[in-house]
Scaffold this motif. Structure first.
Motif, PDB file in Angstrom:
ATOM      1  N   GLY A 147       0.796  -1.226   0.000  1.00  0.00           N
ATOM      2  CA  GLY A 147       0.000   0.000   0.000  1.00  0.00           C
ATOM      3  C   GLY A 147       0.828   1.275   0.000  1.00  0.00           C
ATOM      4  O   GLY A 147       0.333   2.342  -0.321  1.00  0.00           O
ATOM      5  N   ASP A 148       2.103   1.178   0.403  1.00  0.00           N
ATOM      6  CA  ASP A 148       2.929   2.380   0.532  1.00  0.00           C
ATOM      7  C   ASP A 148       4.395   1.970   0.364  1.00  0.00           C
ATOM      8  O   ASP A 148       4.975   1.339   1.242  1.00  0.00           O
ATOM      9  N   GLN A 149       4.949   2.346  -0.799  1.00  0.00           N
ATOM     10  CA  GLN A 149       6.315   1.938  -1.149  1.00  0.00           C
ATOM     11  C   GLN A 149       7.361   2.369  -0.119  1.00  0.00           C
ATOM     12  O   GLN A 149       8.436   1.802  -0.045  1.00  0.00           O
ATOM     13  N   SER A 177       4.201 -12.527   9.925  1.00  0.00           N
ATOM     14  CA  SER A 177       2.908 -11.862   9.767  1.00  0.00           C
ATOM     15  C   SER A 177       3.002 -10.376  10.057  1.00  0.00           C
ATOM     16  O   SER A 177       3.739  -9.943  10.939  1.00  0.00           O
ATOM     17  N   THR A 178       2.266  -9.627   9.290  1.00  0.00           N
ATOM     18  CA  THR A 178       2.251  -8.178   9.504  1.00  0.00           C
ATOM     19  C   THR A 178       0.935  -7.598   9.038  1.00  0.00           C
ATOM     20  O   THR A 178       0.302  -8.096   8.108  1.00  0.00           O
ATOM     21  N   SER A 179       0.545  -6.518   9.700  1.00  0.00           N
ATOM     22  CA  SER A 179      -0.637  -5.757   9.280  1.00  0.00           C
ATOM     23  C   SER A 179      -0.203  -4.506   8.533  1.00  0.00           C
ATOM     24  O   SER A 179      -1.032  -3.793   7.997  1.00  0.00           O
ATOM     25  N   GLY A 181       0.590  -2.002   9.933  1.00  0.00           N
ATOM     26  CA  GLY A 181       0.014  -0.884  10.679  1.00  0.00           C
ATOM     27  C   GLY A 181       1.037  -0.203  11.564  1.00  0.00           C
ATOM     28  O   GLY A 181       2.175  -0.669  11.733  1.00  0.00           O
ATOM     29  N   ASP A 182       0.618   0.894  12.182  1.00  0.00           N
ATOM     30  CA  ASP A 182       1.490   1.667  13.055  1.00  0.00           C
ATOM     31  C   ASP A 182       1.748   0.967  14.393  1.00  0.00           C
ATOM     32  O   ASP A 182       2.504   1.478  15.220  1.00  0.00           O
ATOM     33  N   ASP A 183       1.102  -0.190  14.581  1.00  0.00           N
ATOM     34  CA  ASP A 183       1.331  -0.954  15.816  1.00  0.00           C
ATOM     35  C   ASP A 183       2.321  -2.097  15.592  1.00  0.00           C
ATOM     36  O   ASP A 183       2.541  -2.905  16.474  1.00  0.00           O
ATOM     37  N   ASP A 184       2.902  -2.145  14.400  1.00  0.00           N
ATOM     38  CA  ASP A 184       3.802  -3.265  14.076  1.00  0.00           C
ATOM     39  C   ASP A 184       5.260  -2.831  14.239  1.00  0.00           C
ATOM     40  O   ASP A 184       5.759  -1.984  13.485  1.00  0.00           O
ATOM     41  N   PRO A 185       5.969  -3.403  15.227  1.00  0.00           N
ATOM     42  CA  PRO A 185       7.356  -2.969  15.507  1.00  0.00           C
ATOM     43  C   PRO A 185       8.359  -3.377  14.419  1.00  0.00           C
ATOM     44  O   PRO A 185       9.526  -2.977  14.479  1.00  0.00           O
ATOM     45  N   SER A 186       7.899  -4.136  13.413  1.00  0.00           N
ATOM     46  CA  SER A 186       8.809  -4.492  12.325  1.00  0.00           C
ATOM     47  C   SER A 186       8.606  -3.616  11.092  1.00  0.00           C
ATOM     48  O   SER A 186       9.224  -3.839  10.058  1.00  0.00           O
ATOM     49  N   VAL A 187       7.765  -2.603  11.235  1.00  0.00           N
ATOM     50  CA  VAL A 187       7.496  -1.703  10.106  1.00  0.00           C
ATOM     51  C   VAL A 187       8.251  -0.388  10.292  1.00  0.00           C
ATOM     52  O   VAL A 187       8.267   0.186  11.388  1.00  0.00           O
ATOM     53  N   PHE A 188       8.890   0.044   9.226  1.00  0.00           N
ATOM     54  CA  PHE A 188       9.643   1.309   9.256  1.00  0.00           C
ATOM     55  C   PHE A 188       9.157   2.223   8.134  1.00  0.00           C
ATOM     56  O   PHE A 188       8.959   1.781   7.003  1.00  0.00           O
ATOM     57  N   ALA A 189       8.973   3.478   8.484  1.00  0.00           N
ATOM     58  CA  ALA A 189       8.695   4.494   7.463  1.00  0.00           C
ATOM     59  C   ALA A 189      10.052   4.958   6.933  1.00  0.00           C
ATOM     60  O   ALA A 189      10.937   5.317   7.707  1.00  0.00           O
TER      61      ALA A 189
END
Ligand SMILES: *[C@@H]1O[C@H](CO)[C@@H](O)[C@H](O)[C@H]1NC(C)=O
Length: 452
Positions: A147-149, A177-179, A181-189
């Motif tokens: 959804g967001d490169q 697994s990941t959503s 979302g902003d609650d996922d500690p494995s996601v980086f902007a």
């Protein structure tokens, strides 16, 4: 504004174009030349479409990224800039929070930190920036959110994802697994700070196999014999052709470069209208004037060796040496070059790349050419000294919405002043998607005329 950051290690050759063989014996100086940039050495900003077919072409080799943990709302940093662990606790991003990509393939990368170490994962899953060169523990995959490169997850070689922990540490222990979302500690902007689009990037980005037909097609279509006719009929007398250092190993250059550019260069010699390459007027020595830490002494040694190497093959080709762009002293090579017959000092004059120009009016720009660059040029142009060459200039500036007539005044002022260079000048460049950087466009649209 584009920047001309591509003062890659390059070897420059200059051909003399002449319509009479009489002129061939003693090529008329000063030359009025144009650079054939973006031809045998790729510069993405000259022709961006060459990069269109590369997957993840915003993540080419050398791209600088910053990673902000969405749960911690903090940037990842290499402690001390490198040599220690990684943390995710910085409210703002600067050098220590910036990671330079070494691209293995479109999804696999090494991350180089500020201090030049590589990020790696230890057996306990913790992250450090200590490796001097990258191996398997330093090899990561970037996975982009559909959804967001610019939301990404980073997979470590152990198959697990990096996560930003509440204590500010980073560990490679998060599952699939990941959503997103902003609650996922494995996601980086992710912020893309800057990137490069040079020859290495295009060859490495496509991979040599796919890059080969693309570059060979580019070489044979971008500059053709008709361009040489146009150049010569426009009143220009020479071309300056940037070639990559890897051409020395053509047709088998080192990975990932594509072979065959030497054959293309041979055609250029033919188009310059001579039989046995007497059209070679000058060789500009490979140099890296921007490379930090290149001392004047080692540059001089390099130039002296290069000069002698050229002299082994040609007693009369001029040998061009580029001034260091970073040096405050434009005369630092005069002593060396003065002792080497047939040598030329190359200087580049742009009304760009310095904040000073941001607010200059038309008149201020023209005054600067007539006063300051004129004086700079006369300082390096000495009687009995080496010849001088304004090897790069362009009729582009920071003046917004300038009129055609103002561009004409600007171009004429430059040709006037640079015409006093004893070897001549060369416009950057013949073709460019940015019109003012294309001498072809400037001539065809009446912005530049050499016939007056
Ligand atoms: C340009 O030259 C003028 C006249 O010599 C001088 O006053 C001015 O400081 C110079 N500008 C720069 C930026 O060097």
């Amino acid at each position: 504004m584009r920047s001309r950051l591509f003062h890659y290690s390059l070897l420059l050759v200059l051909c003399f174009l002449s319509r009479s063989s009489a002129a061939m014996a003693a090529p008329r100086l000063p030359v009025r030349a144009v650079n054939l940039g973006g031809w045998l050495v790729t510069e993405g900003w000259i022709l961006p479409s060459l990069f269109d077919g590369i997957p993840n072409n915003d993540l080419l080799d050398g791209t600088q990224l910053q990673f902000k943990s969405v749960t911690q709302n903090a940037y990842v940093a290499a402690e001390n800039g490198g040599g220690a662990g990684l943390v995710a606790n910085r409210p703002q991003a600067s050098g220590w929070e910036t990671f330079k990509l070494w691209r293995i393939n479109e999804v696999t990368f090494n991350f180089k930190v500020f201090g030049n170490q590589f990020v790696g994962v230890k057996s306990d899953g913790s992250l450090v920036a200590t490796a001097a060169s990258p191996g398997r523990p330093e090899t990561f995959r970037l996975v982009r959110s559909p959804g967001d490169q610019y939301r990404m997850r980073i997979m470590a070689p152990n198959g697990l994802f990096l996560q930003a922990n509440k204590d500010a540490s980073l560990t490679a222990d998060y599952g699939q697994s990941t959503s997103w979302g902003d609650d996922d500690p494995s996601v980086f902007a992710v912020t893309r700070v800057t990137g490069l689009q040079g020859e290495y990037q295009i060859c490495n980005g496509y991979g040599t196999a796919k890059a080969t037909p693309i570059l060979r097609n580019h070489w044979s279509t971008y500059i053709v014999e008709a361009d040489f006719r146009f150049i010569s009929e426009s009143g220009l007398t020479a071309v300056r052709i940037p070639v990559g250092w890897w051409i020395a190993n053509d047709p088998r250059p080192p990975t990932p470069y594509v072979g065959g550019s030497l054959k293309t260069l041979d055609k250029a010699f033919k188009w310059a209208e001579y039989a046995k390459s007497p059209s070679l007027l000058a060789v500009e020595l490979m140099n890296e004037p921007l490379a930090p830490g290149v001392s004047l002494e080692s540059l001089k040694t390099y130039y002296r060796d290069g000069y002698n190497a050229v002299r082994k093959h040609s007693s009369d080709a001029y040998v061009i040496m580029s001034n260091r762009l970073s040096s405050p002293d434009p005369t630092e090579l005069l002593g060396l070059a003065g002792g080497l017959p047939g040598s030329v000092i190359d200087v580049h004059y742009y009304a760009l790349f310095n904040n000073m120009f941001d607010t200059f009016t038309v008149q201020q720009n023209i005054e600067f050419i007539k006063t300051n660059y004129s004086s700079d040029l006369s300082i390096v142009t000495r009687e009995n000294g080496p010849l001088t060459f304004v090897g790069e200039w362009v009729a582009e500036w920071k003046v917004p919405n300038a009129a055609k007539q103002e561009f004409q005044m600007f171009a004429n002022a430059q040709m006037d002043v640079y015409g006093r260079a004893t070897f001549g000048w060369s416009y950057w460049t013949l073709k460019n998607v940015n019109n003012h950087w294309s001498m072809e466009w400037m001539i065809n649209n009446g912005y530049i005329s050499l016939k007056s």
